[in-house]
Scaffold this active site. Sequence first.
Site, PDB file in Angstrom:
ATOM      1  N   LYS A   1     -10.868  -4.483  -3.333  1.00 11.23           N
ATOM      2  CA  LYS A   1     -11.904  -3.466  -3.510  1.00 11.23           C
ATOM      3  C   LYS A   1     -11.313  -2.089  -3.744  1.00 11.23           C
ATOM      4  O   LYS A   1     -12.012  -1.191  -4.166  1.00 11.23           O
ATOM      5  CB  LYS A   1     -12.905  -3.483  -2.354  1.00 11.23           C
TER       6      LYS A   1
ATOM      7  N   LYS B   1      -4.263 -10.309  -5.888  1.00  8.56           N
ATOM      8  CA  LYS B   1      -5.556 -10.670  -5.298  1.00  8.56           C
ATOM      9  C   LYS B   1      -6.637  -9.661  -5.717  1.00  8.56           C
ATOM     10  O   LYS B   1      -6.351  -8.480  -5.940  1.00  8.56           O
ATOM     11  CB  LYS B   1      -5.457 -10.769  -3.777  1.00  8.56           C
TER      12      LYS B   1
ATOM     13  N   LYS C   1       0.819  -1.223   0.000  1.00  7.05           N
ATOM     14  CA  LYS C   1       0.000   0.000   0.000  1.00  7.05           C
ATOM     15  C   LYS C   1       0.846   1.262   0.000  1.00  7.05           C
ATOM     16  O   LYS C   1       0.372   2.317  -0.400  1.00  7.05           O
ATOM     17  CB  LYS C   1      -0.963  -0.002   1.194  1.00  7.05           C
TER      18      LYS C   1
HETATM   19  P1  ATP Z   1      -8.463  -3.386   0.204  1.00  4.83           P
HETATM   20  O1  ATP Z   1      -8.059  -3.932  -1.119  1.00  4.83           O
HETATM   21  O2  ATP Z   1      -9.255  -2.133   0.182  1.00  4.83           O
HETATM   22  O3  ATP Z   1      -7.355  -3.387   1.199  1.00  4.83           O
HETATM   23  P2  ATP Z   1      -9.689  -5.879   0.504  1.00  4.83           P
HETATM   24  O4  ATP Z   1     -10.545  -6.093  -0.658  1.00  4.83           O
HETATM   25  O5  ATP Z   1      -8.377  -6.570   0.601  1.00  4.83           O
HETATM   26  O6  ATP Z   1      -9.518  -4.367   0.741  1.00  4.83           O
HETATM   27  P3  ATP Z   1     -10.250  -6.167   3.321  1.00  4.83           P
HETATM   28  O7  ATP Z   1     -11.210  -5.296   4.025  1.00  4.83           O
HETATM   29  O8  ATP Z   1      -8.821  -5.838   3.482  1.00  4.83           O
HETATM   30  O9  ATP Z   1     -10.564  -6.231   1.766  1.00  4.83           O
HETATM   31  O10 ATP Z   1     -10.499  -7.665   3.678  1.00  4.83           O
HETATM   32  C1  ATP Z   1     -11.638  -8.220   4.255  1.00  4.83           C
HETATM   33  C2  ATP Z   1     -11.508  -9.730   4.337  1.00  4.83           C
HETATM   34  O11 ATP Z   1     -11.558 -10.285   3.026  1.00  4.83           O
HETATM   35  C3  ATP Z   1     -10.178 -10.212   4.933  1.00  4.83           C
HETATM   36  O12 ATP Z   1     -10.396 -11.348   5.727  1.00  4.83           O
HETATM   37  C4  ATP Z   1      -9.349 -10.547   3.742  1.00  4.83           C
HETATM   38  O13 ATP Z   1      -8.366 -11.501   4.030  1.00  4.83           O
HETATM   39  C5  ATP Z   1     -10.418 -11.091   2.795  1.00  4.83           C
HETATM   40  N1  ATP Z   1     -10.018 -10.906   1.407  1.00  4.83           N
HETATM   41  C6  ATP Z   1      -9.718  -9.744   0.809  1.00  4.83           C
HETATM   42  N2  ATP Z   1      -9.436  -9.932  -0.479  1.00  4.83           N
HETATM   43  C7  ATP Z   1      -9.556 -11.257  -0.711  1.00  4.83           C
HETATM   44  C8  ATP Z   1      -9.388 -12.082  -1.864  1.00  4.83           C
HETATM   45  N3  ATP Z   1      -9.045 -11.563  -3.021  1.00  4.83           N
HETATM   46  N4  ATP Z   1      -9.603 -13.408  -1.750  1.00  4.83           N
HETATM   47  C9  ATP Z   1      -9.972 -13.941  -0.567  1.00  4.83           C
HETATM   48  N5  ATP Z   1     -10.148 -13.217   0.569  1.00  4.83           N
HETATM   49  C10 ATP Z   1      -9.941 -11.902   0.504  1.00  4.83           C
END
Ligand code: ATP
Length: 325
Positions: free
Chosen positions: A196, A193, A111
Amino acid sequence: MERIFSGVQPSGVLHIGNYLGAIKNWVNLQNDHQCIFCVVDLHAITVSQDPKELLKKTVEVAKIYLAAGIDPKKSTIFVQSHVKEHAELAWILNTITKIPELERMTQFKDKAKDGKKEASMGLFDYPVLMAADILLYKTVGVPVGEDQVQHIELTRDLAQRFNNKFGEIFTVPKALVRKEGARIMGLDDPIKKMSKSAASQYNYISLTDSPDDVREKIKKAVTDSGKEIVFSQDKPALANLLTIYSLLGGQTIKDIEAKYKDKGYADFKKDLAEVVVEFLEPFQEKYNALDDNEVLEILREGAKKAQVIASQTMSEVKKAVGLIE
Ligand code: ATP
Ligand code: LTN
């Protein structure tokens, strides 16, 4: 009953990766565990957020928990900033955290990739606040996607360090990571991965996407060279699409491979889009039926319940450290 804690940041609309990697697991756990699920708004502001949007997204994430099947009668749902002990414990844990431990965190490195000069102290300290979230509730299990395992390792180290120095107060938690779906990859880039906060909306399928959005995004999803529909590590894009098909459609990868033995990507993608649409439809129906004021009431009630546990732990911590209450 063993206590479970997890959270999601209100930093964007949740996607199927968040659902398959984390929330789906939460729904199963709530029947035989004491579950606490948090909307971690203090984590979201470690990168810049528009204040009005943040308020909106915080309620949206809570609605997604409810629509996915988190039942407020069984589980506690609340907003992190409503329970001030999270920030308070994070400060105390900061005093036993070493700077190189945070410099090693891959999420921080990702990040802050545009330059550490621009990254905030909050972003650097993100894992310590996460440790505070977990340790405040003497949590046993933390259901998360694979990307969060490193943060939970740090949480375990901090719990042990604190306990050695000040007495046995914290439970040392473990990460609960699903075998499948723990790392759903981006549709436009299967090496990273699904996220969002990705720059392009073609990276993810959000839980609130319309059927037409889903069809378009899957049509545009990158695929690998070759024609066969087979799961293989050297076909990361197809492997990711097969995983999504299998988990949302409830069919094994082997069955799906057999079904498309004599067919190509176009048929496979067309059907995958319908599998996703069929999963999203009942989910969105429940989501749209939720009333914002009722959801806010659930969150306020949840915070009251969480606060009882959090304030009890904080008093033990303060006493152990030598802070006058
Ligand atoms: P950002 O990209 O904004 O950091 P994010 O999409 O990674 O957000 P988080 O709020 O960080 O989402 O994660 C929420 C939950 O979803 C966590 O348990 C994280 O491990 C899981 N998660 C996030 N992205 C993935 C993915 N691509 N596949 C599986 N699990 C995920
Ligand atoms: N860092 C997590 C969100 C999070 C969390 C937590 C998850 C904040 N505090 C406590 C589990 C337990 C993420 O998913 N990015």
